[in-house]
Design a protein around this motif. Structure first.
Motif, mmCIF file in Angstrom:
data_model
loop_
_atom_site.group_PDB
_atom_site.id
_atom_site.type_symbol
_atom_site.label_atom_id
_atom_site.label_comp_id
_atom_site.label_asym_id
_atom_site.label_seq_id
_atom_site.Cartn_x
_atom_site.Cartn_y
_atom_site.Cartn_z
ATOM 1 N N LEU A 32 0.836 -1.206 0.000
ATOM 2 C CA LEU A 32 0.000 0.000 0.000
ATOM 3 C C LEU A 32 0.870 1.254 0.000
ATOM 4 N N LEU A 33 1.915 1.262 0.831
ATOM 5 C CA LEU A 33 2.812 2.425 0.888
ATOM 6 C C LEU A 33 3.576 2.587 -0.421
ATOM 7 N N ALA A 34 4.019 1.478 -1.007
ATOM 8 C CA ALA A 34 4.718 1.549 -2.295
ATOM 9 C C ALA A 34 3.782 2.084 -3.380
ATOM 10 N N ALA A 35 2.534 1.630 -3.359
ATOM 11 C CA ALA A 35 1.557 2.120 -4.349
ATOM 12 C C ALA A 35 1.302 3.611 -4.172
ATOM 13 N N GLY A 67 10.858 8.624 -3.307
ATOM 14 C CA GLY A 67 11.697 7.563 -3.859
ATOM 15 C C GLY A 67 12.321 6.719 -2.764
ATOM 16 N N ALA A 68 12.791 7.362 -1.701
ATOM 17 C CA ALA A 68 13.367 6.626 -0.570
ATOM 18 C C ALA A 68 12.297 5.778 0.114
ATOM 19 N N ALA A 69 11.118 6.344 0.335
ATOM 20 C CA ALA A 69 10.029 5.581 0.958
ATOM 21 C C ALA A 69 9.634 4.398 0.081
ATOM 22 N N ARG A 86 10.439 -6.527 8.325
ATOM 23 C CA ARG A 86 9.263 -5.815 7.813
ATOM 24 C C ARG A 86 8.974 -4.600 8.681
ATOM 25 N N ARG A 87 9.066 -4.754 10.001
ATOM 26 C CA ARG A 87 8.853 -3.631 10.918
ATOM 27 C C ARG A 87 9.875 -2.537 10.655
ATOM 28 N N LEU A 88 11.126 -2.927 10.470
ATOM 29 C CA LEU A 88 12.182 -1.962 10.201
ATOM 30 C C LEU A 88 11.925 -1.227 8.881
ATOM 31 N N ALA A 89 11.471 -1.957 7.861
ATOM 32 C CA ALA A 89 11.167 -1.333 6.566
ATOM 33 C C ALA A 89 9.999 -0.361 6.702
ATOM 34 N N LEU A 90 8.983 -0.739 7.442
ATOM 35 C CA LEU A 90 7.840 0.166 7.638
ATOM 36 C C LEU A 90 8.268 1.420 8.388
ATOM 37 N N LEU A 91 9.112 1.247 9.401
ATOM 38 C CA LEU A 91 9.612 2.416 10.132
ATOM 39 C C LEU A 91 10.497 3.288 9.235
ATOM 40 N N GLY A 92 11.291 2.646 8.376
ATOM 41 C CA GLY A 92 12.115 3.408 7.432
ATOM 42 C C GLY A 92 11.263 4.201 6.458
ATOM 43 N N SER A 93 10.194 3.577 5.969
ATOM 44 C CA SER A 93 9.269 4.302 5.087
ATOM 45 C C SER A 93 8.639 5.469 5.838
ATOM 46 N N GLY A 94 8.239 5.225 7.081
ATOM 47 C CA GLY A 94 7.656 6.292 7.889
ATOM 48 C C GLY A 94 8.622 7.446 8.073
ATOM 49 N N ALA A 95 9.910 7.120 8.298
ATOM 50 C CA ALA A 95 10.922 8.170 8.460
ATOM 51 C C ALA A 95 11.097 8.958 7.158
ATOM 52 N N VAL A 169 0.070 11.712 6.671
ATOM 53 C CA VAL A 169 -0.866 10.573 6.722
ATOM 54 C C VAL A 169 -0.120 9.276 6.425
ATOM 55 N N LEU A 170 0.712 9.281 5.387
ATOM 56 C CA LEU A 170 1.457 8.074 5.029
ATOM 57 C C LEU A 170 2.461 7.696 6.114
ATOM 58 N N ALA A 171 3.097 8.681 6.722
ATOM 59 C CA ALA A 171 4.009 8.395 7.835
ATOM 60 C C ALA A 171 3.248 7.748 8.988
ATOM 61 N N GLY A 172 2.067 8.299 9.306
ATOM 62 C CA GLY A 172 1.252 7.722 10.376
ATOM 63 C C GLY A 172 0.843 6.291 10.068
#
Length: 191
Positions: A32-35, A67-69, A86-95, A169-172
């Motif tokens: 979902l985040l990638a999309a 692009g980083a997210a 997966r948790r680390l990747a989600l947190l990285g996307s959030g950052a 919103v996406l970070a949240g």
């Protein structure tokens, strides 16, 4: 069905696939985040190449955050079977989304003239010894968009303003999804 040794497989209907069950799929949130990143970057590129809205330096930096997210969310998709990664990747996307929100917030401040932009936000320097024709050609060859002008707005909110909202919103969502990743068996033995 005749007795041909035919085993009956259950076929799920759309009604049987509910939103909660999709959200429990380990790849759901990274996908979902990638999309969302692809949608944002696609919209930015379409507005640039088809809509004629040239990006300023801060607009480009906001694209880097998406692009980083996207890259980190992509890793989350690939590593979805490893809850800790997966948790680390989600947190990285959030950052990355939070960084994008910060850049977009700074851009809104530049647009509103609350503060100065970056050096790349102003018109390019021109050589003082150039002829008028050389200066004209130099300016025409460089698509430049100043950071302090709002090229498009809806309901008084600029593209950068909408990007602040979208990125937050996406970070949240990314951080909330990371918090809901179940512990892996390895993590449980360490605690």
């Amino acid at each position: 069905m005749s007795g041909r040794g035919h085993t009956s497989k259950r076929i799920e209907t759309l009604a049987e696939i509910t939103a909660p069950s999709m959200a429990q799929n380990p790849r759901f949130w990274p996908l979902l985040l990638a999309a969302a990143c692809l949608g944002a970057l696609g919209t930015a590129l379409a507005s640039q190449y088809w809509g004629g809205l040239h990006p300023c330096a801060l607009c480009i930096y906001q694209r880097y955050a998406y692009g980083a997210a996207l890259a980190v969310a992509g890793l989350g998709v690939l590593l979805a079977d490893r809850p800790d990664l997966r948790r680390l990747a989600l947190l990285g996307s959030g950052a990355a989304f939070l960084a994008g929100a910060g850049i977009a917030g700074f851009h809104v401040g530049v647009e509103q003239k609350w503060w100065e932009g970056l050096p790349g936000c102003t018109a390019p320097g021109l050589p003082s010894d150039a002829s008028v024709e050389e200066l004209r050609q130099l300016l025409l060859d460089q698509p430049f968009a100043p950071c302090d002008e709002v090229p498009w707005s809806l309901l008084g909110i600029s593209i950068a303003g909408y990007n602040v909202l979208a990125s937050l919103v996406l970070a949240g969502l990314a951080i909330r999804a990371a918090a809901r990743v179940p512990e892996s068996p390895a993590e449980r033995t360490l605690s």
